[in-house]
Every structure is written in C-alpha cells, then in structure tokens.
Enzyme design. Structure first.
Site, mmCIF file in Angstrom:
data_model
loop_
_atom_site.group_PDB
_atom_site.id
_atom_site.type_symbol
_atom_site.label_atom_id
_atom_site.label_comp_id
_atom_site.label_asym_id
_atom_site.label_seq_id
_atom_site.Cartn_x
_atom_site.Cartn_y
_atom_site.Cartn_z
ATOM 1 N N TYR A 161 0.801 -1.227 0.054
ATOM 2 C CA TYR A 161 0.159 -0.120 -0.069
ATOM 3 C C TYR A 161 0.896 1.111 -0.001
ATOM 4 O O TYR A 161 0.427 2.375 0.276
ATOM 5 C CB TYR A 161 -0.782 0.051 1.169
ATOM 6 C CG TYR A 161 -2.001 -0.901 1.249
ATOM 7 C CD1 TYR A 161 -1.993 -1.996 0.916
ATOM 8 C CD2 TYR A 161 -3.506 -0.468 1.322
ATOM 9 C CE1 TYR A 161 -2.824 -3.248 0.929
ATOM 10 C CE2 TYR A 161 -4.558 -1.207 1.202
ATOM 11 C CZ TYR A 161 -4.365 -2.648 1.052
ATOM 12 O OH TYR A 161 -5.369 -3.490 0.702
ATOM 13 N N LYS A 228 2.935 -13.815 6.522
ATOM 14 C CA LYS A 228 2.942 -14.689 5.358
ATOM 15 C C LYS A 228 4.580 -15.041 5.149
ATOM 16 O O LYS A 228 5.082 -15.011 3.881
ATOM 17 C CB LYS A 228 2.524 -14.258 4.225
ATOM 18 C CG LYS A 228 2.261 -15.087 3.136
ATOM 19 C CD LYS A 228 1.280 -16.400 3.275
ATOM 20 C CE LYS A 228 1.057 -17.450 2.147
ATOM 21 N NZ LYS A 228 0.545 -18.582 2.475
ATOM 22 N N ASP A 282 -2.973 -17.224 5.653
ATOM 23 C CA ASP A 282 -3.892 -17.933 5.020
ATOM 24 C C ASP A 282 -4.563 -18.831 6.427
ATOM 25 O O ASP A 282 -5.780 -18.899 6.219
ATOM 26 C CB ASP A 282 -3.393 -18.597 3.862
ATOM 27 C CG ASP A 282 -2.060 -19.132 4.111
ATOM 28 O OD1 ASP A 282 -1.681 -19.072 5.114
ATOM 29 O OD2 ASP A 282 -1.841 -20.290 3.525
ATOM 30 N N ASP A 306 -6.027 -5.795 6.005
ATOM 31 C CA ASP A 306 -7.206 -5.305 5.274
ATOM 32 C C ASP A 306 -8.247 -6.340 4.946
ATOM 33 O O ASP A 306 -9.200 -6.273 5.275
ATOM 34 C CB ASP A 306 -6.597 -4.810 3.857
ATOM 35 C CG ASP A 306 -7.647 -3.693 3.304
ATOM 36 O OD1 ASP A 306 -8.843 -3.732 3.777
ATOM 37 O OD2 ASP A 306 -7.583 -3.113 2.082
#
Ligand code: NAP
Length: 420
Positions: A161, A228, A282, A306
C-alpha cells in the site's frame, strides 16, 4: 468558477488536547475536529454526534462535554475549495490531535489513490485498529458469533500500500525489470506491472509495540503476529521476527512467547502474562472461523490486515456495524469501516452503528471509558429490542425496521434511561 480560499475558524469555546510525556492531556471540554464525510457520511455522523454527546453528558453530569469543530474534506471540499484534503484540514487535526470522521468518497479516476491512505500517510497514523466483537441480536452468518472478540492492529503506512508501483510498459517498469535482470539475475516478464513491498523494522516494531501495550492495558490474553513469512521471508517473515524481538526486549516482564508456554509451563500461560504467538495469514482466516476464542489481539502487515478485518467483520454482522481507528503516536482519527454508500445518501436509511461505535473508540482513547461503555451498552440495548435499520432488519424475522435518525434517537433514549 475559481475555488474559494479556505479559512478555518476554530470554535470560541473549548480547549485543545495536549500531547504530554505519558500520553494525552485531555481537558473537560476538548475541541474535536469533525469531518462529516460524503454520501451517507452526514447522516451517520449526525447520529453519532448526538449519541456521543448524550453519553458524555449523562456519564459526567454536565462536567464534561465535547466541542465539535467541523472541518472540510472529500467531495464538498473539492467543490468549494478545489482540494479533497485541504492542508488546513490536516493542520486542524495535527493541532487538535483527535478527530472523528465519516466515510469519504474516493474519485475513481485521477488524484488520490485513496483519501484515507493519504490521510493516514499525512498524519503518520500507522496503526489501523479494528475491534471486532458481536452485539447480541445482530444477524450473523456463523453459528457462534459471540466467540469472536478480537482487536486487529494493521500496519497502515507500508507494504504494497506504500504506493510504489508502475504500470506495465512504463519507462519506470521497464527500467526496474532491466535492473532486476542485469543486476540481480531475476527474470521478470517484460509485460509486467511492478509493485514494491517495503516492510521496515521501524514500521513493524512500532505497530507491534502498540498492539502489545494495548493488550497489557486492556487485560487481553494474547497478541498473535499474523504474517506470510513462509513465502515472503524478508518482509512478512521479518515482521514476525521483529514482533517477537519487541516483546522480548521491551515487554519481558509482561509477555511470554508461546514456545516458552509449551516448554516451561505445560501449555498453560502464567497469570498476568500476555502470550505472544504467530500464525500464517492464510491459516488465520480459518482459525477465526473455526477457533475464534483462541485469538485476542492480532498484529499484522497492511494487506493481510485489510483482508482479515473485513472477513472478520462479516462474522459479526458486516460493514454497517464495525468501527475503526487510525492511530499514530498521539494523533488519532476514528471512523466506521464502511464507505460513503452514495446510493443511500440523504435517505435516512443506513445503519449508523459503525459511526457510533467509532465514537465509543474515541471516548476510550480520550480516557472517558465510562462514557464509552455507556454508549456501547445503549447500542446493545437498542439492537436487543430489534429496532434495526434496513440492512439488519431484512435478515431478522420479527425486527422492526427504523430509519437512521430513529435508531439514533433510540440510542440516546437508552443512554438517558441508563441514568435513571
Ligand atoms: P460502501 O460505501 O461501504 O457500500 C457498500 C455497500 O455496503 C452498500 O451498498 C450497502 O450494502 C452496505 N453498507 C455500507 N455502509 C452501510 C451502512 N452504514 N448501513 C447499511 N449498509 C451499509 O462501499 P463502496 O460502495 O465500495 O464505496 C463507496 C465509496 O466509499 C467509494 O468512493 C470508496 O472509495 C469509499 N470508501 C470510503 C471509506 C472511508 O472513508 N473510510 C471506506 C471504504 C470505501 P447494500 O446495498 O447491500 O445494502
């Protein structure tokens, strides 16, 4: 027509919130800048303002009050002053420290990528904080929404972002591809768009520090670092490493890593210690659905946060009811997580709960916790009485559909009723 020159005039009454060594110094009559927002913004903000004022008045018996200071942003600011986010508006928030806002419309073409991203960057509001808890009576797609009670701390200035990206075929993208191939022997297709994902030690540590501090101050049991890092080792993986380092180096007496809980305490966290653990992003999505009660505060990078916060908000009833805060070292802007829903603008139909609960977060941030609790309880009692706006009423047999303004009046009555 040339744009009007913007001159902001602060209210005659009220005092500034001051930034002191140990936190904020909040007067009994703080001046709070207010951005009413676009689309449905004015109606949900009006609803929240009335409810917040009633909660403050009733809790403190008139000894405290908020002096609102309307400041422009968004479509109206563009139309009048030729700027969607005028410097004077940013300066007012800098000066008065804490603000409340309604949703803003981001034009699809040109200018800002997002007004909210621009606001967060300009004021260095690096933590996007979203408490996600269920209000009994709100229709939910899961069978036990009450098991989810988390607060997500999402880093808000870095990651993909950061706005460092170039279109396919642009000179910048071509040059980046050339550098990657020649100097780093990394093969990238010539017709690729390129984006950069910066994740810094400074940015990660200050976010995790804030999340741990919140957990300690609010008696929360754990902080989960969501990342992640199995794939993106030097950004997401480093976020995890830096998170554990902050806990170890700065909060040694009040935190314990999950590994140590297993090794030294037979899997039972010692009393008074916040457990620090980590989960791959995940997996986190299924954990929140299958074992929501094992999670408490989450700290994560921008994109993960987000996705996760919208998915989690869906579990407790969706966009209309979830609040958020954009918080820096001292400055903070509170808002609902929903957008400006232009098709409902001016219809007095939408749900003001997200904006009202943003007000609850703001009251807590000011240290006016009793007023925040009173307002939250009032919202709960109105929802329990099944007087709901269209979005929730359509999902709940037997509910009475009410307008935005009627919902707000019912909340004010509940606040006032709590006093008697
Ligand atoms: P949106 O404004 O959040 O609306 C999407 C849908 O969510 C609405 O059509 C409505 O669904 C439901 N909804 C949203 N707020 C609600 C409320 N208070 N009560 C009941 N239902 C509500 O999302 P969008 O249409 O994608 O975005 C519109 C504009 O808002 C865009 O310009 C976007 O950039 C901006 N935006 C601003 C912010 C912000 O300022 N923080 C955040 C997100 C988006 P139904 O039609 O199904 O009833």
């Amino acid at each position: 027509m040339p744009a009007e020159r913007l001159v902001l005039r602060p209210p005659d009454a009220g005092h500034k919130i001051l930034i002191a060594e140990g936190g904020l110094r909040v007067p009994d009559d703080p001046i709070i800048p207010l951005i009413e927002g676009d689309g449905i913004g004015p109606e949900v903000v009006r609803a929240a303002q009335g409810a917040i004022d009633a909660a403050v008045e009733n809790t403190f018996g008139g000894r405290r009050r908020i002096v609102w200071y309307p400041i422009p942003a968004g479509e109206k600011a563009m139309f009048r002053y030729g700027d969607m986010l005028p410097e004077a508006t940013l300066a007012a928030i800098r000066e008065y420290v804490v603000a409340l806002k309604g949703p803003l419309t981001t034009p699809v073409s040109g200018g800002f990528r997002s007004l909210n991203v621009a606001l967060r960057k300009a004021l260095d509001l690096y933590a996007n904080v979203r408490p996600i808890y269920w209000i009994p009576g709100v229709p939910s797609p899961v069978s036990h929404p009450e098991r989810l009670d988390i607060v997500i701390f999402r880093e808000a200035t870095e990651d993909v972002y950061a706005g460092i990206e170039w279109e396919k075929g642009s000179p910048e993208a071509r040059r980046m591809i050339e550098v990657l191939e020649k100097e780093f022997h990394a093969r990238v297709r010539a017709d690729s768009g390129i984006g950069v994902k910066p994740v810094s030690e400074t940015g990660s540590k200050r976010l995790v520090r804030k999340a741990i501090r919140y957990a300690i101050e609010n008696g929360r049991k754990s902080v989960t670092l969501v990342h992640k890092g199995n794939i993106m080792k030097y950004t997401e993986g480093a976020f995890r490493t830096w998170g554990y380092e902050v806990a170890r180096d700065e909060f040694r007496d009040s935190t314990i890593a999950w590994d140590a809980v297993v090794k030294d305490h037979a899997g039972q966290a010692p009393d008074g210690k916040v457990v620090i653990k980590d989960v791959i992003a995940d997996n986190m999505f299924q954990q929140l659905l299958l074992r929501p009660d094992e999670y408490d505060v989450l700290a994560t990078t921008n994109l993960n946060g987000d996705y996760l916060s919208d998915a989690a908000a869906a579990q407790i009833g969706g966009l209309g009811v979830a609040p958020g805060g954009n918080i820096g070292d001292a400055h903070a802007v509170f808002e609902p997580i929903h957008g400006s829903a232009p098709k409902y603008a001016g219809m007095d139909r939408v749900n003001p709960t997200g904006e009202i609960l943003a007000g609850v977060m703001m009251l807590e941030y000011l240290g006016w916790r009793d007023a925040g609790a009173r307002l939250r309880d009032a919202v709960k009692s109105v929802v329990a009485s099944k007087r709901l706006t269209y979005d929730l009423a359509r999902q709940l047999p037997g509910a009475k559909e009410v307008r935005t303004s009627a919902f707000a009046r019912a909340v004010i009555e509940a606040v006032n009723g709590a006093r008697r």
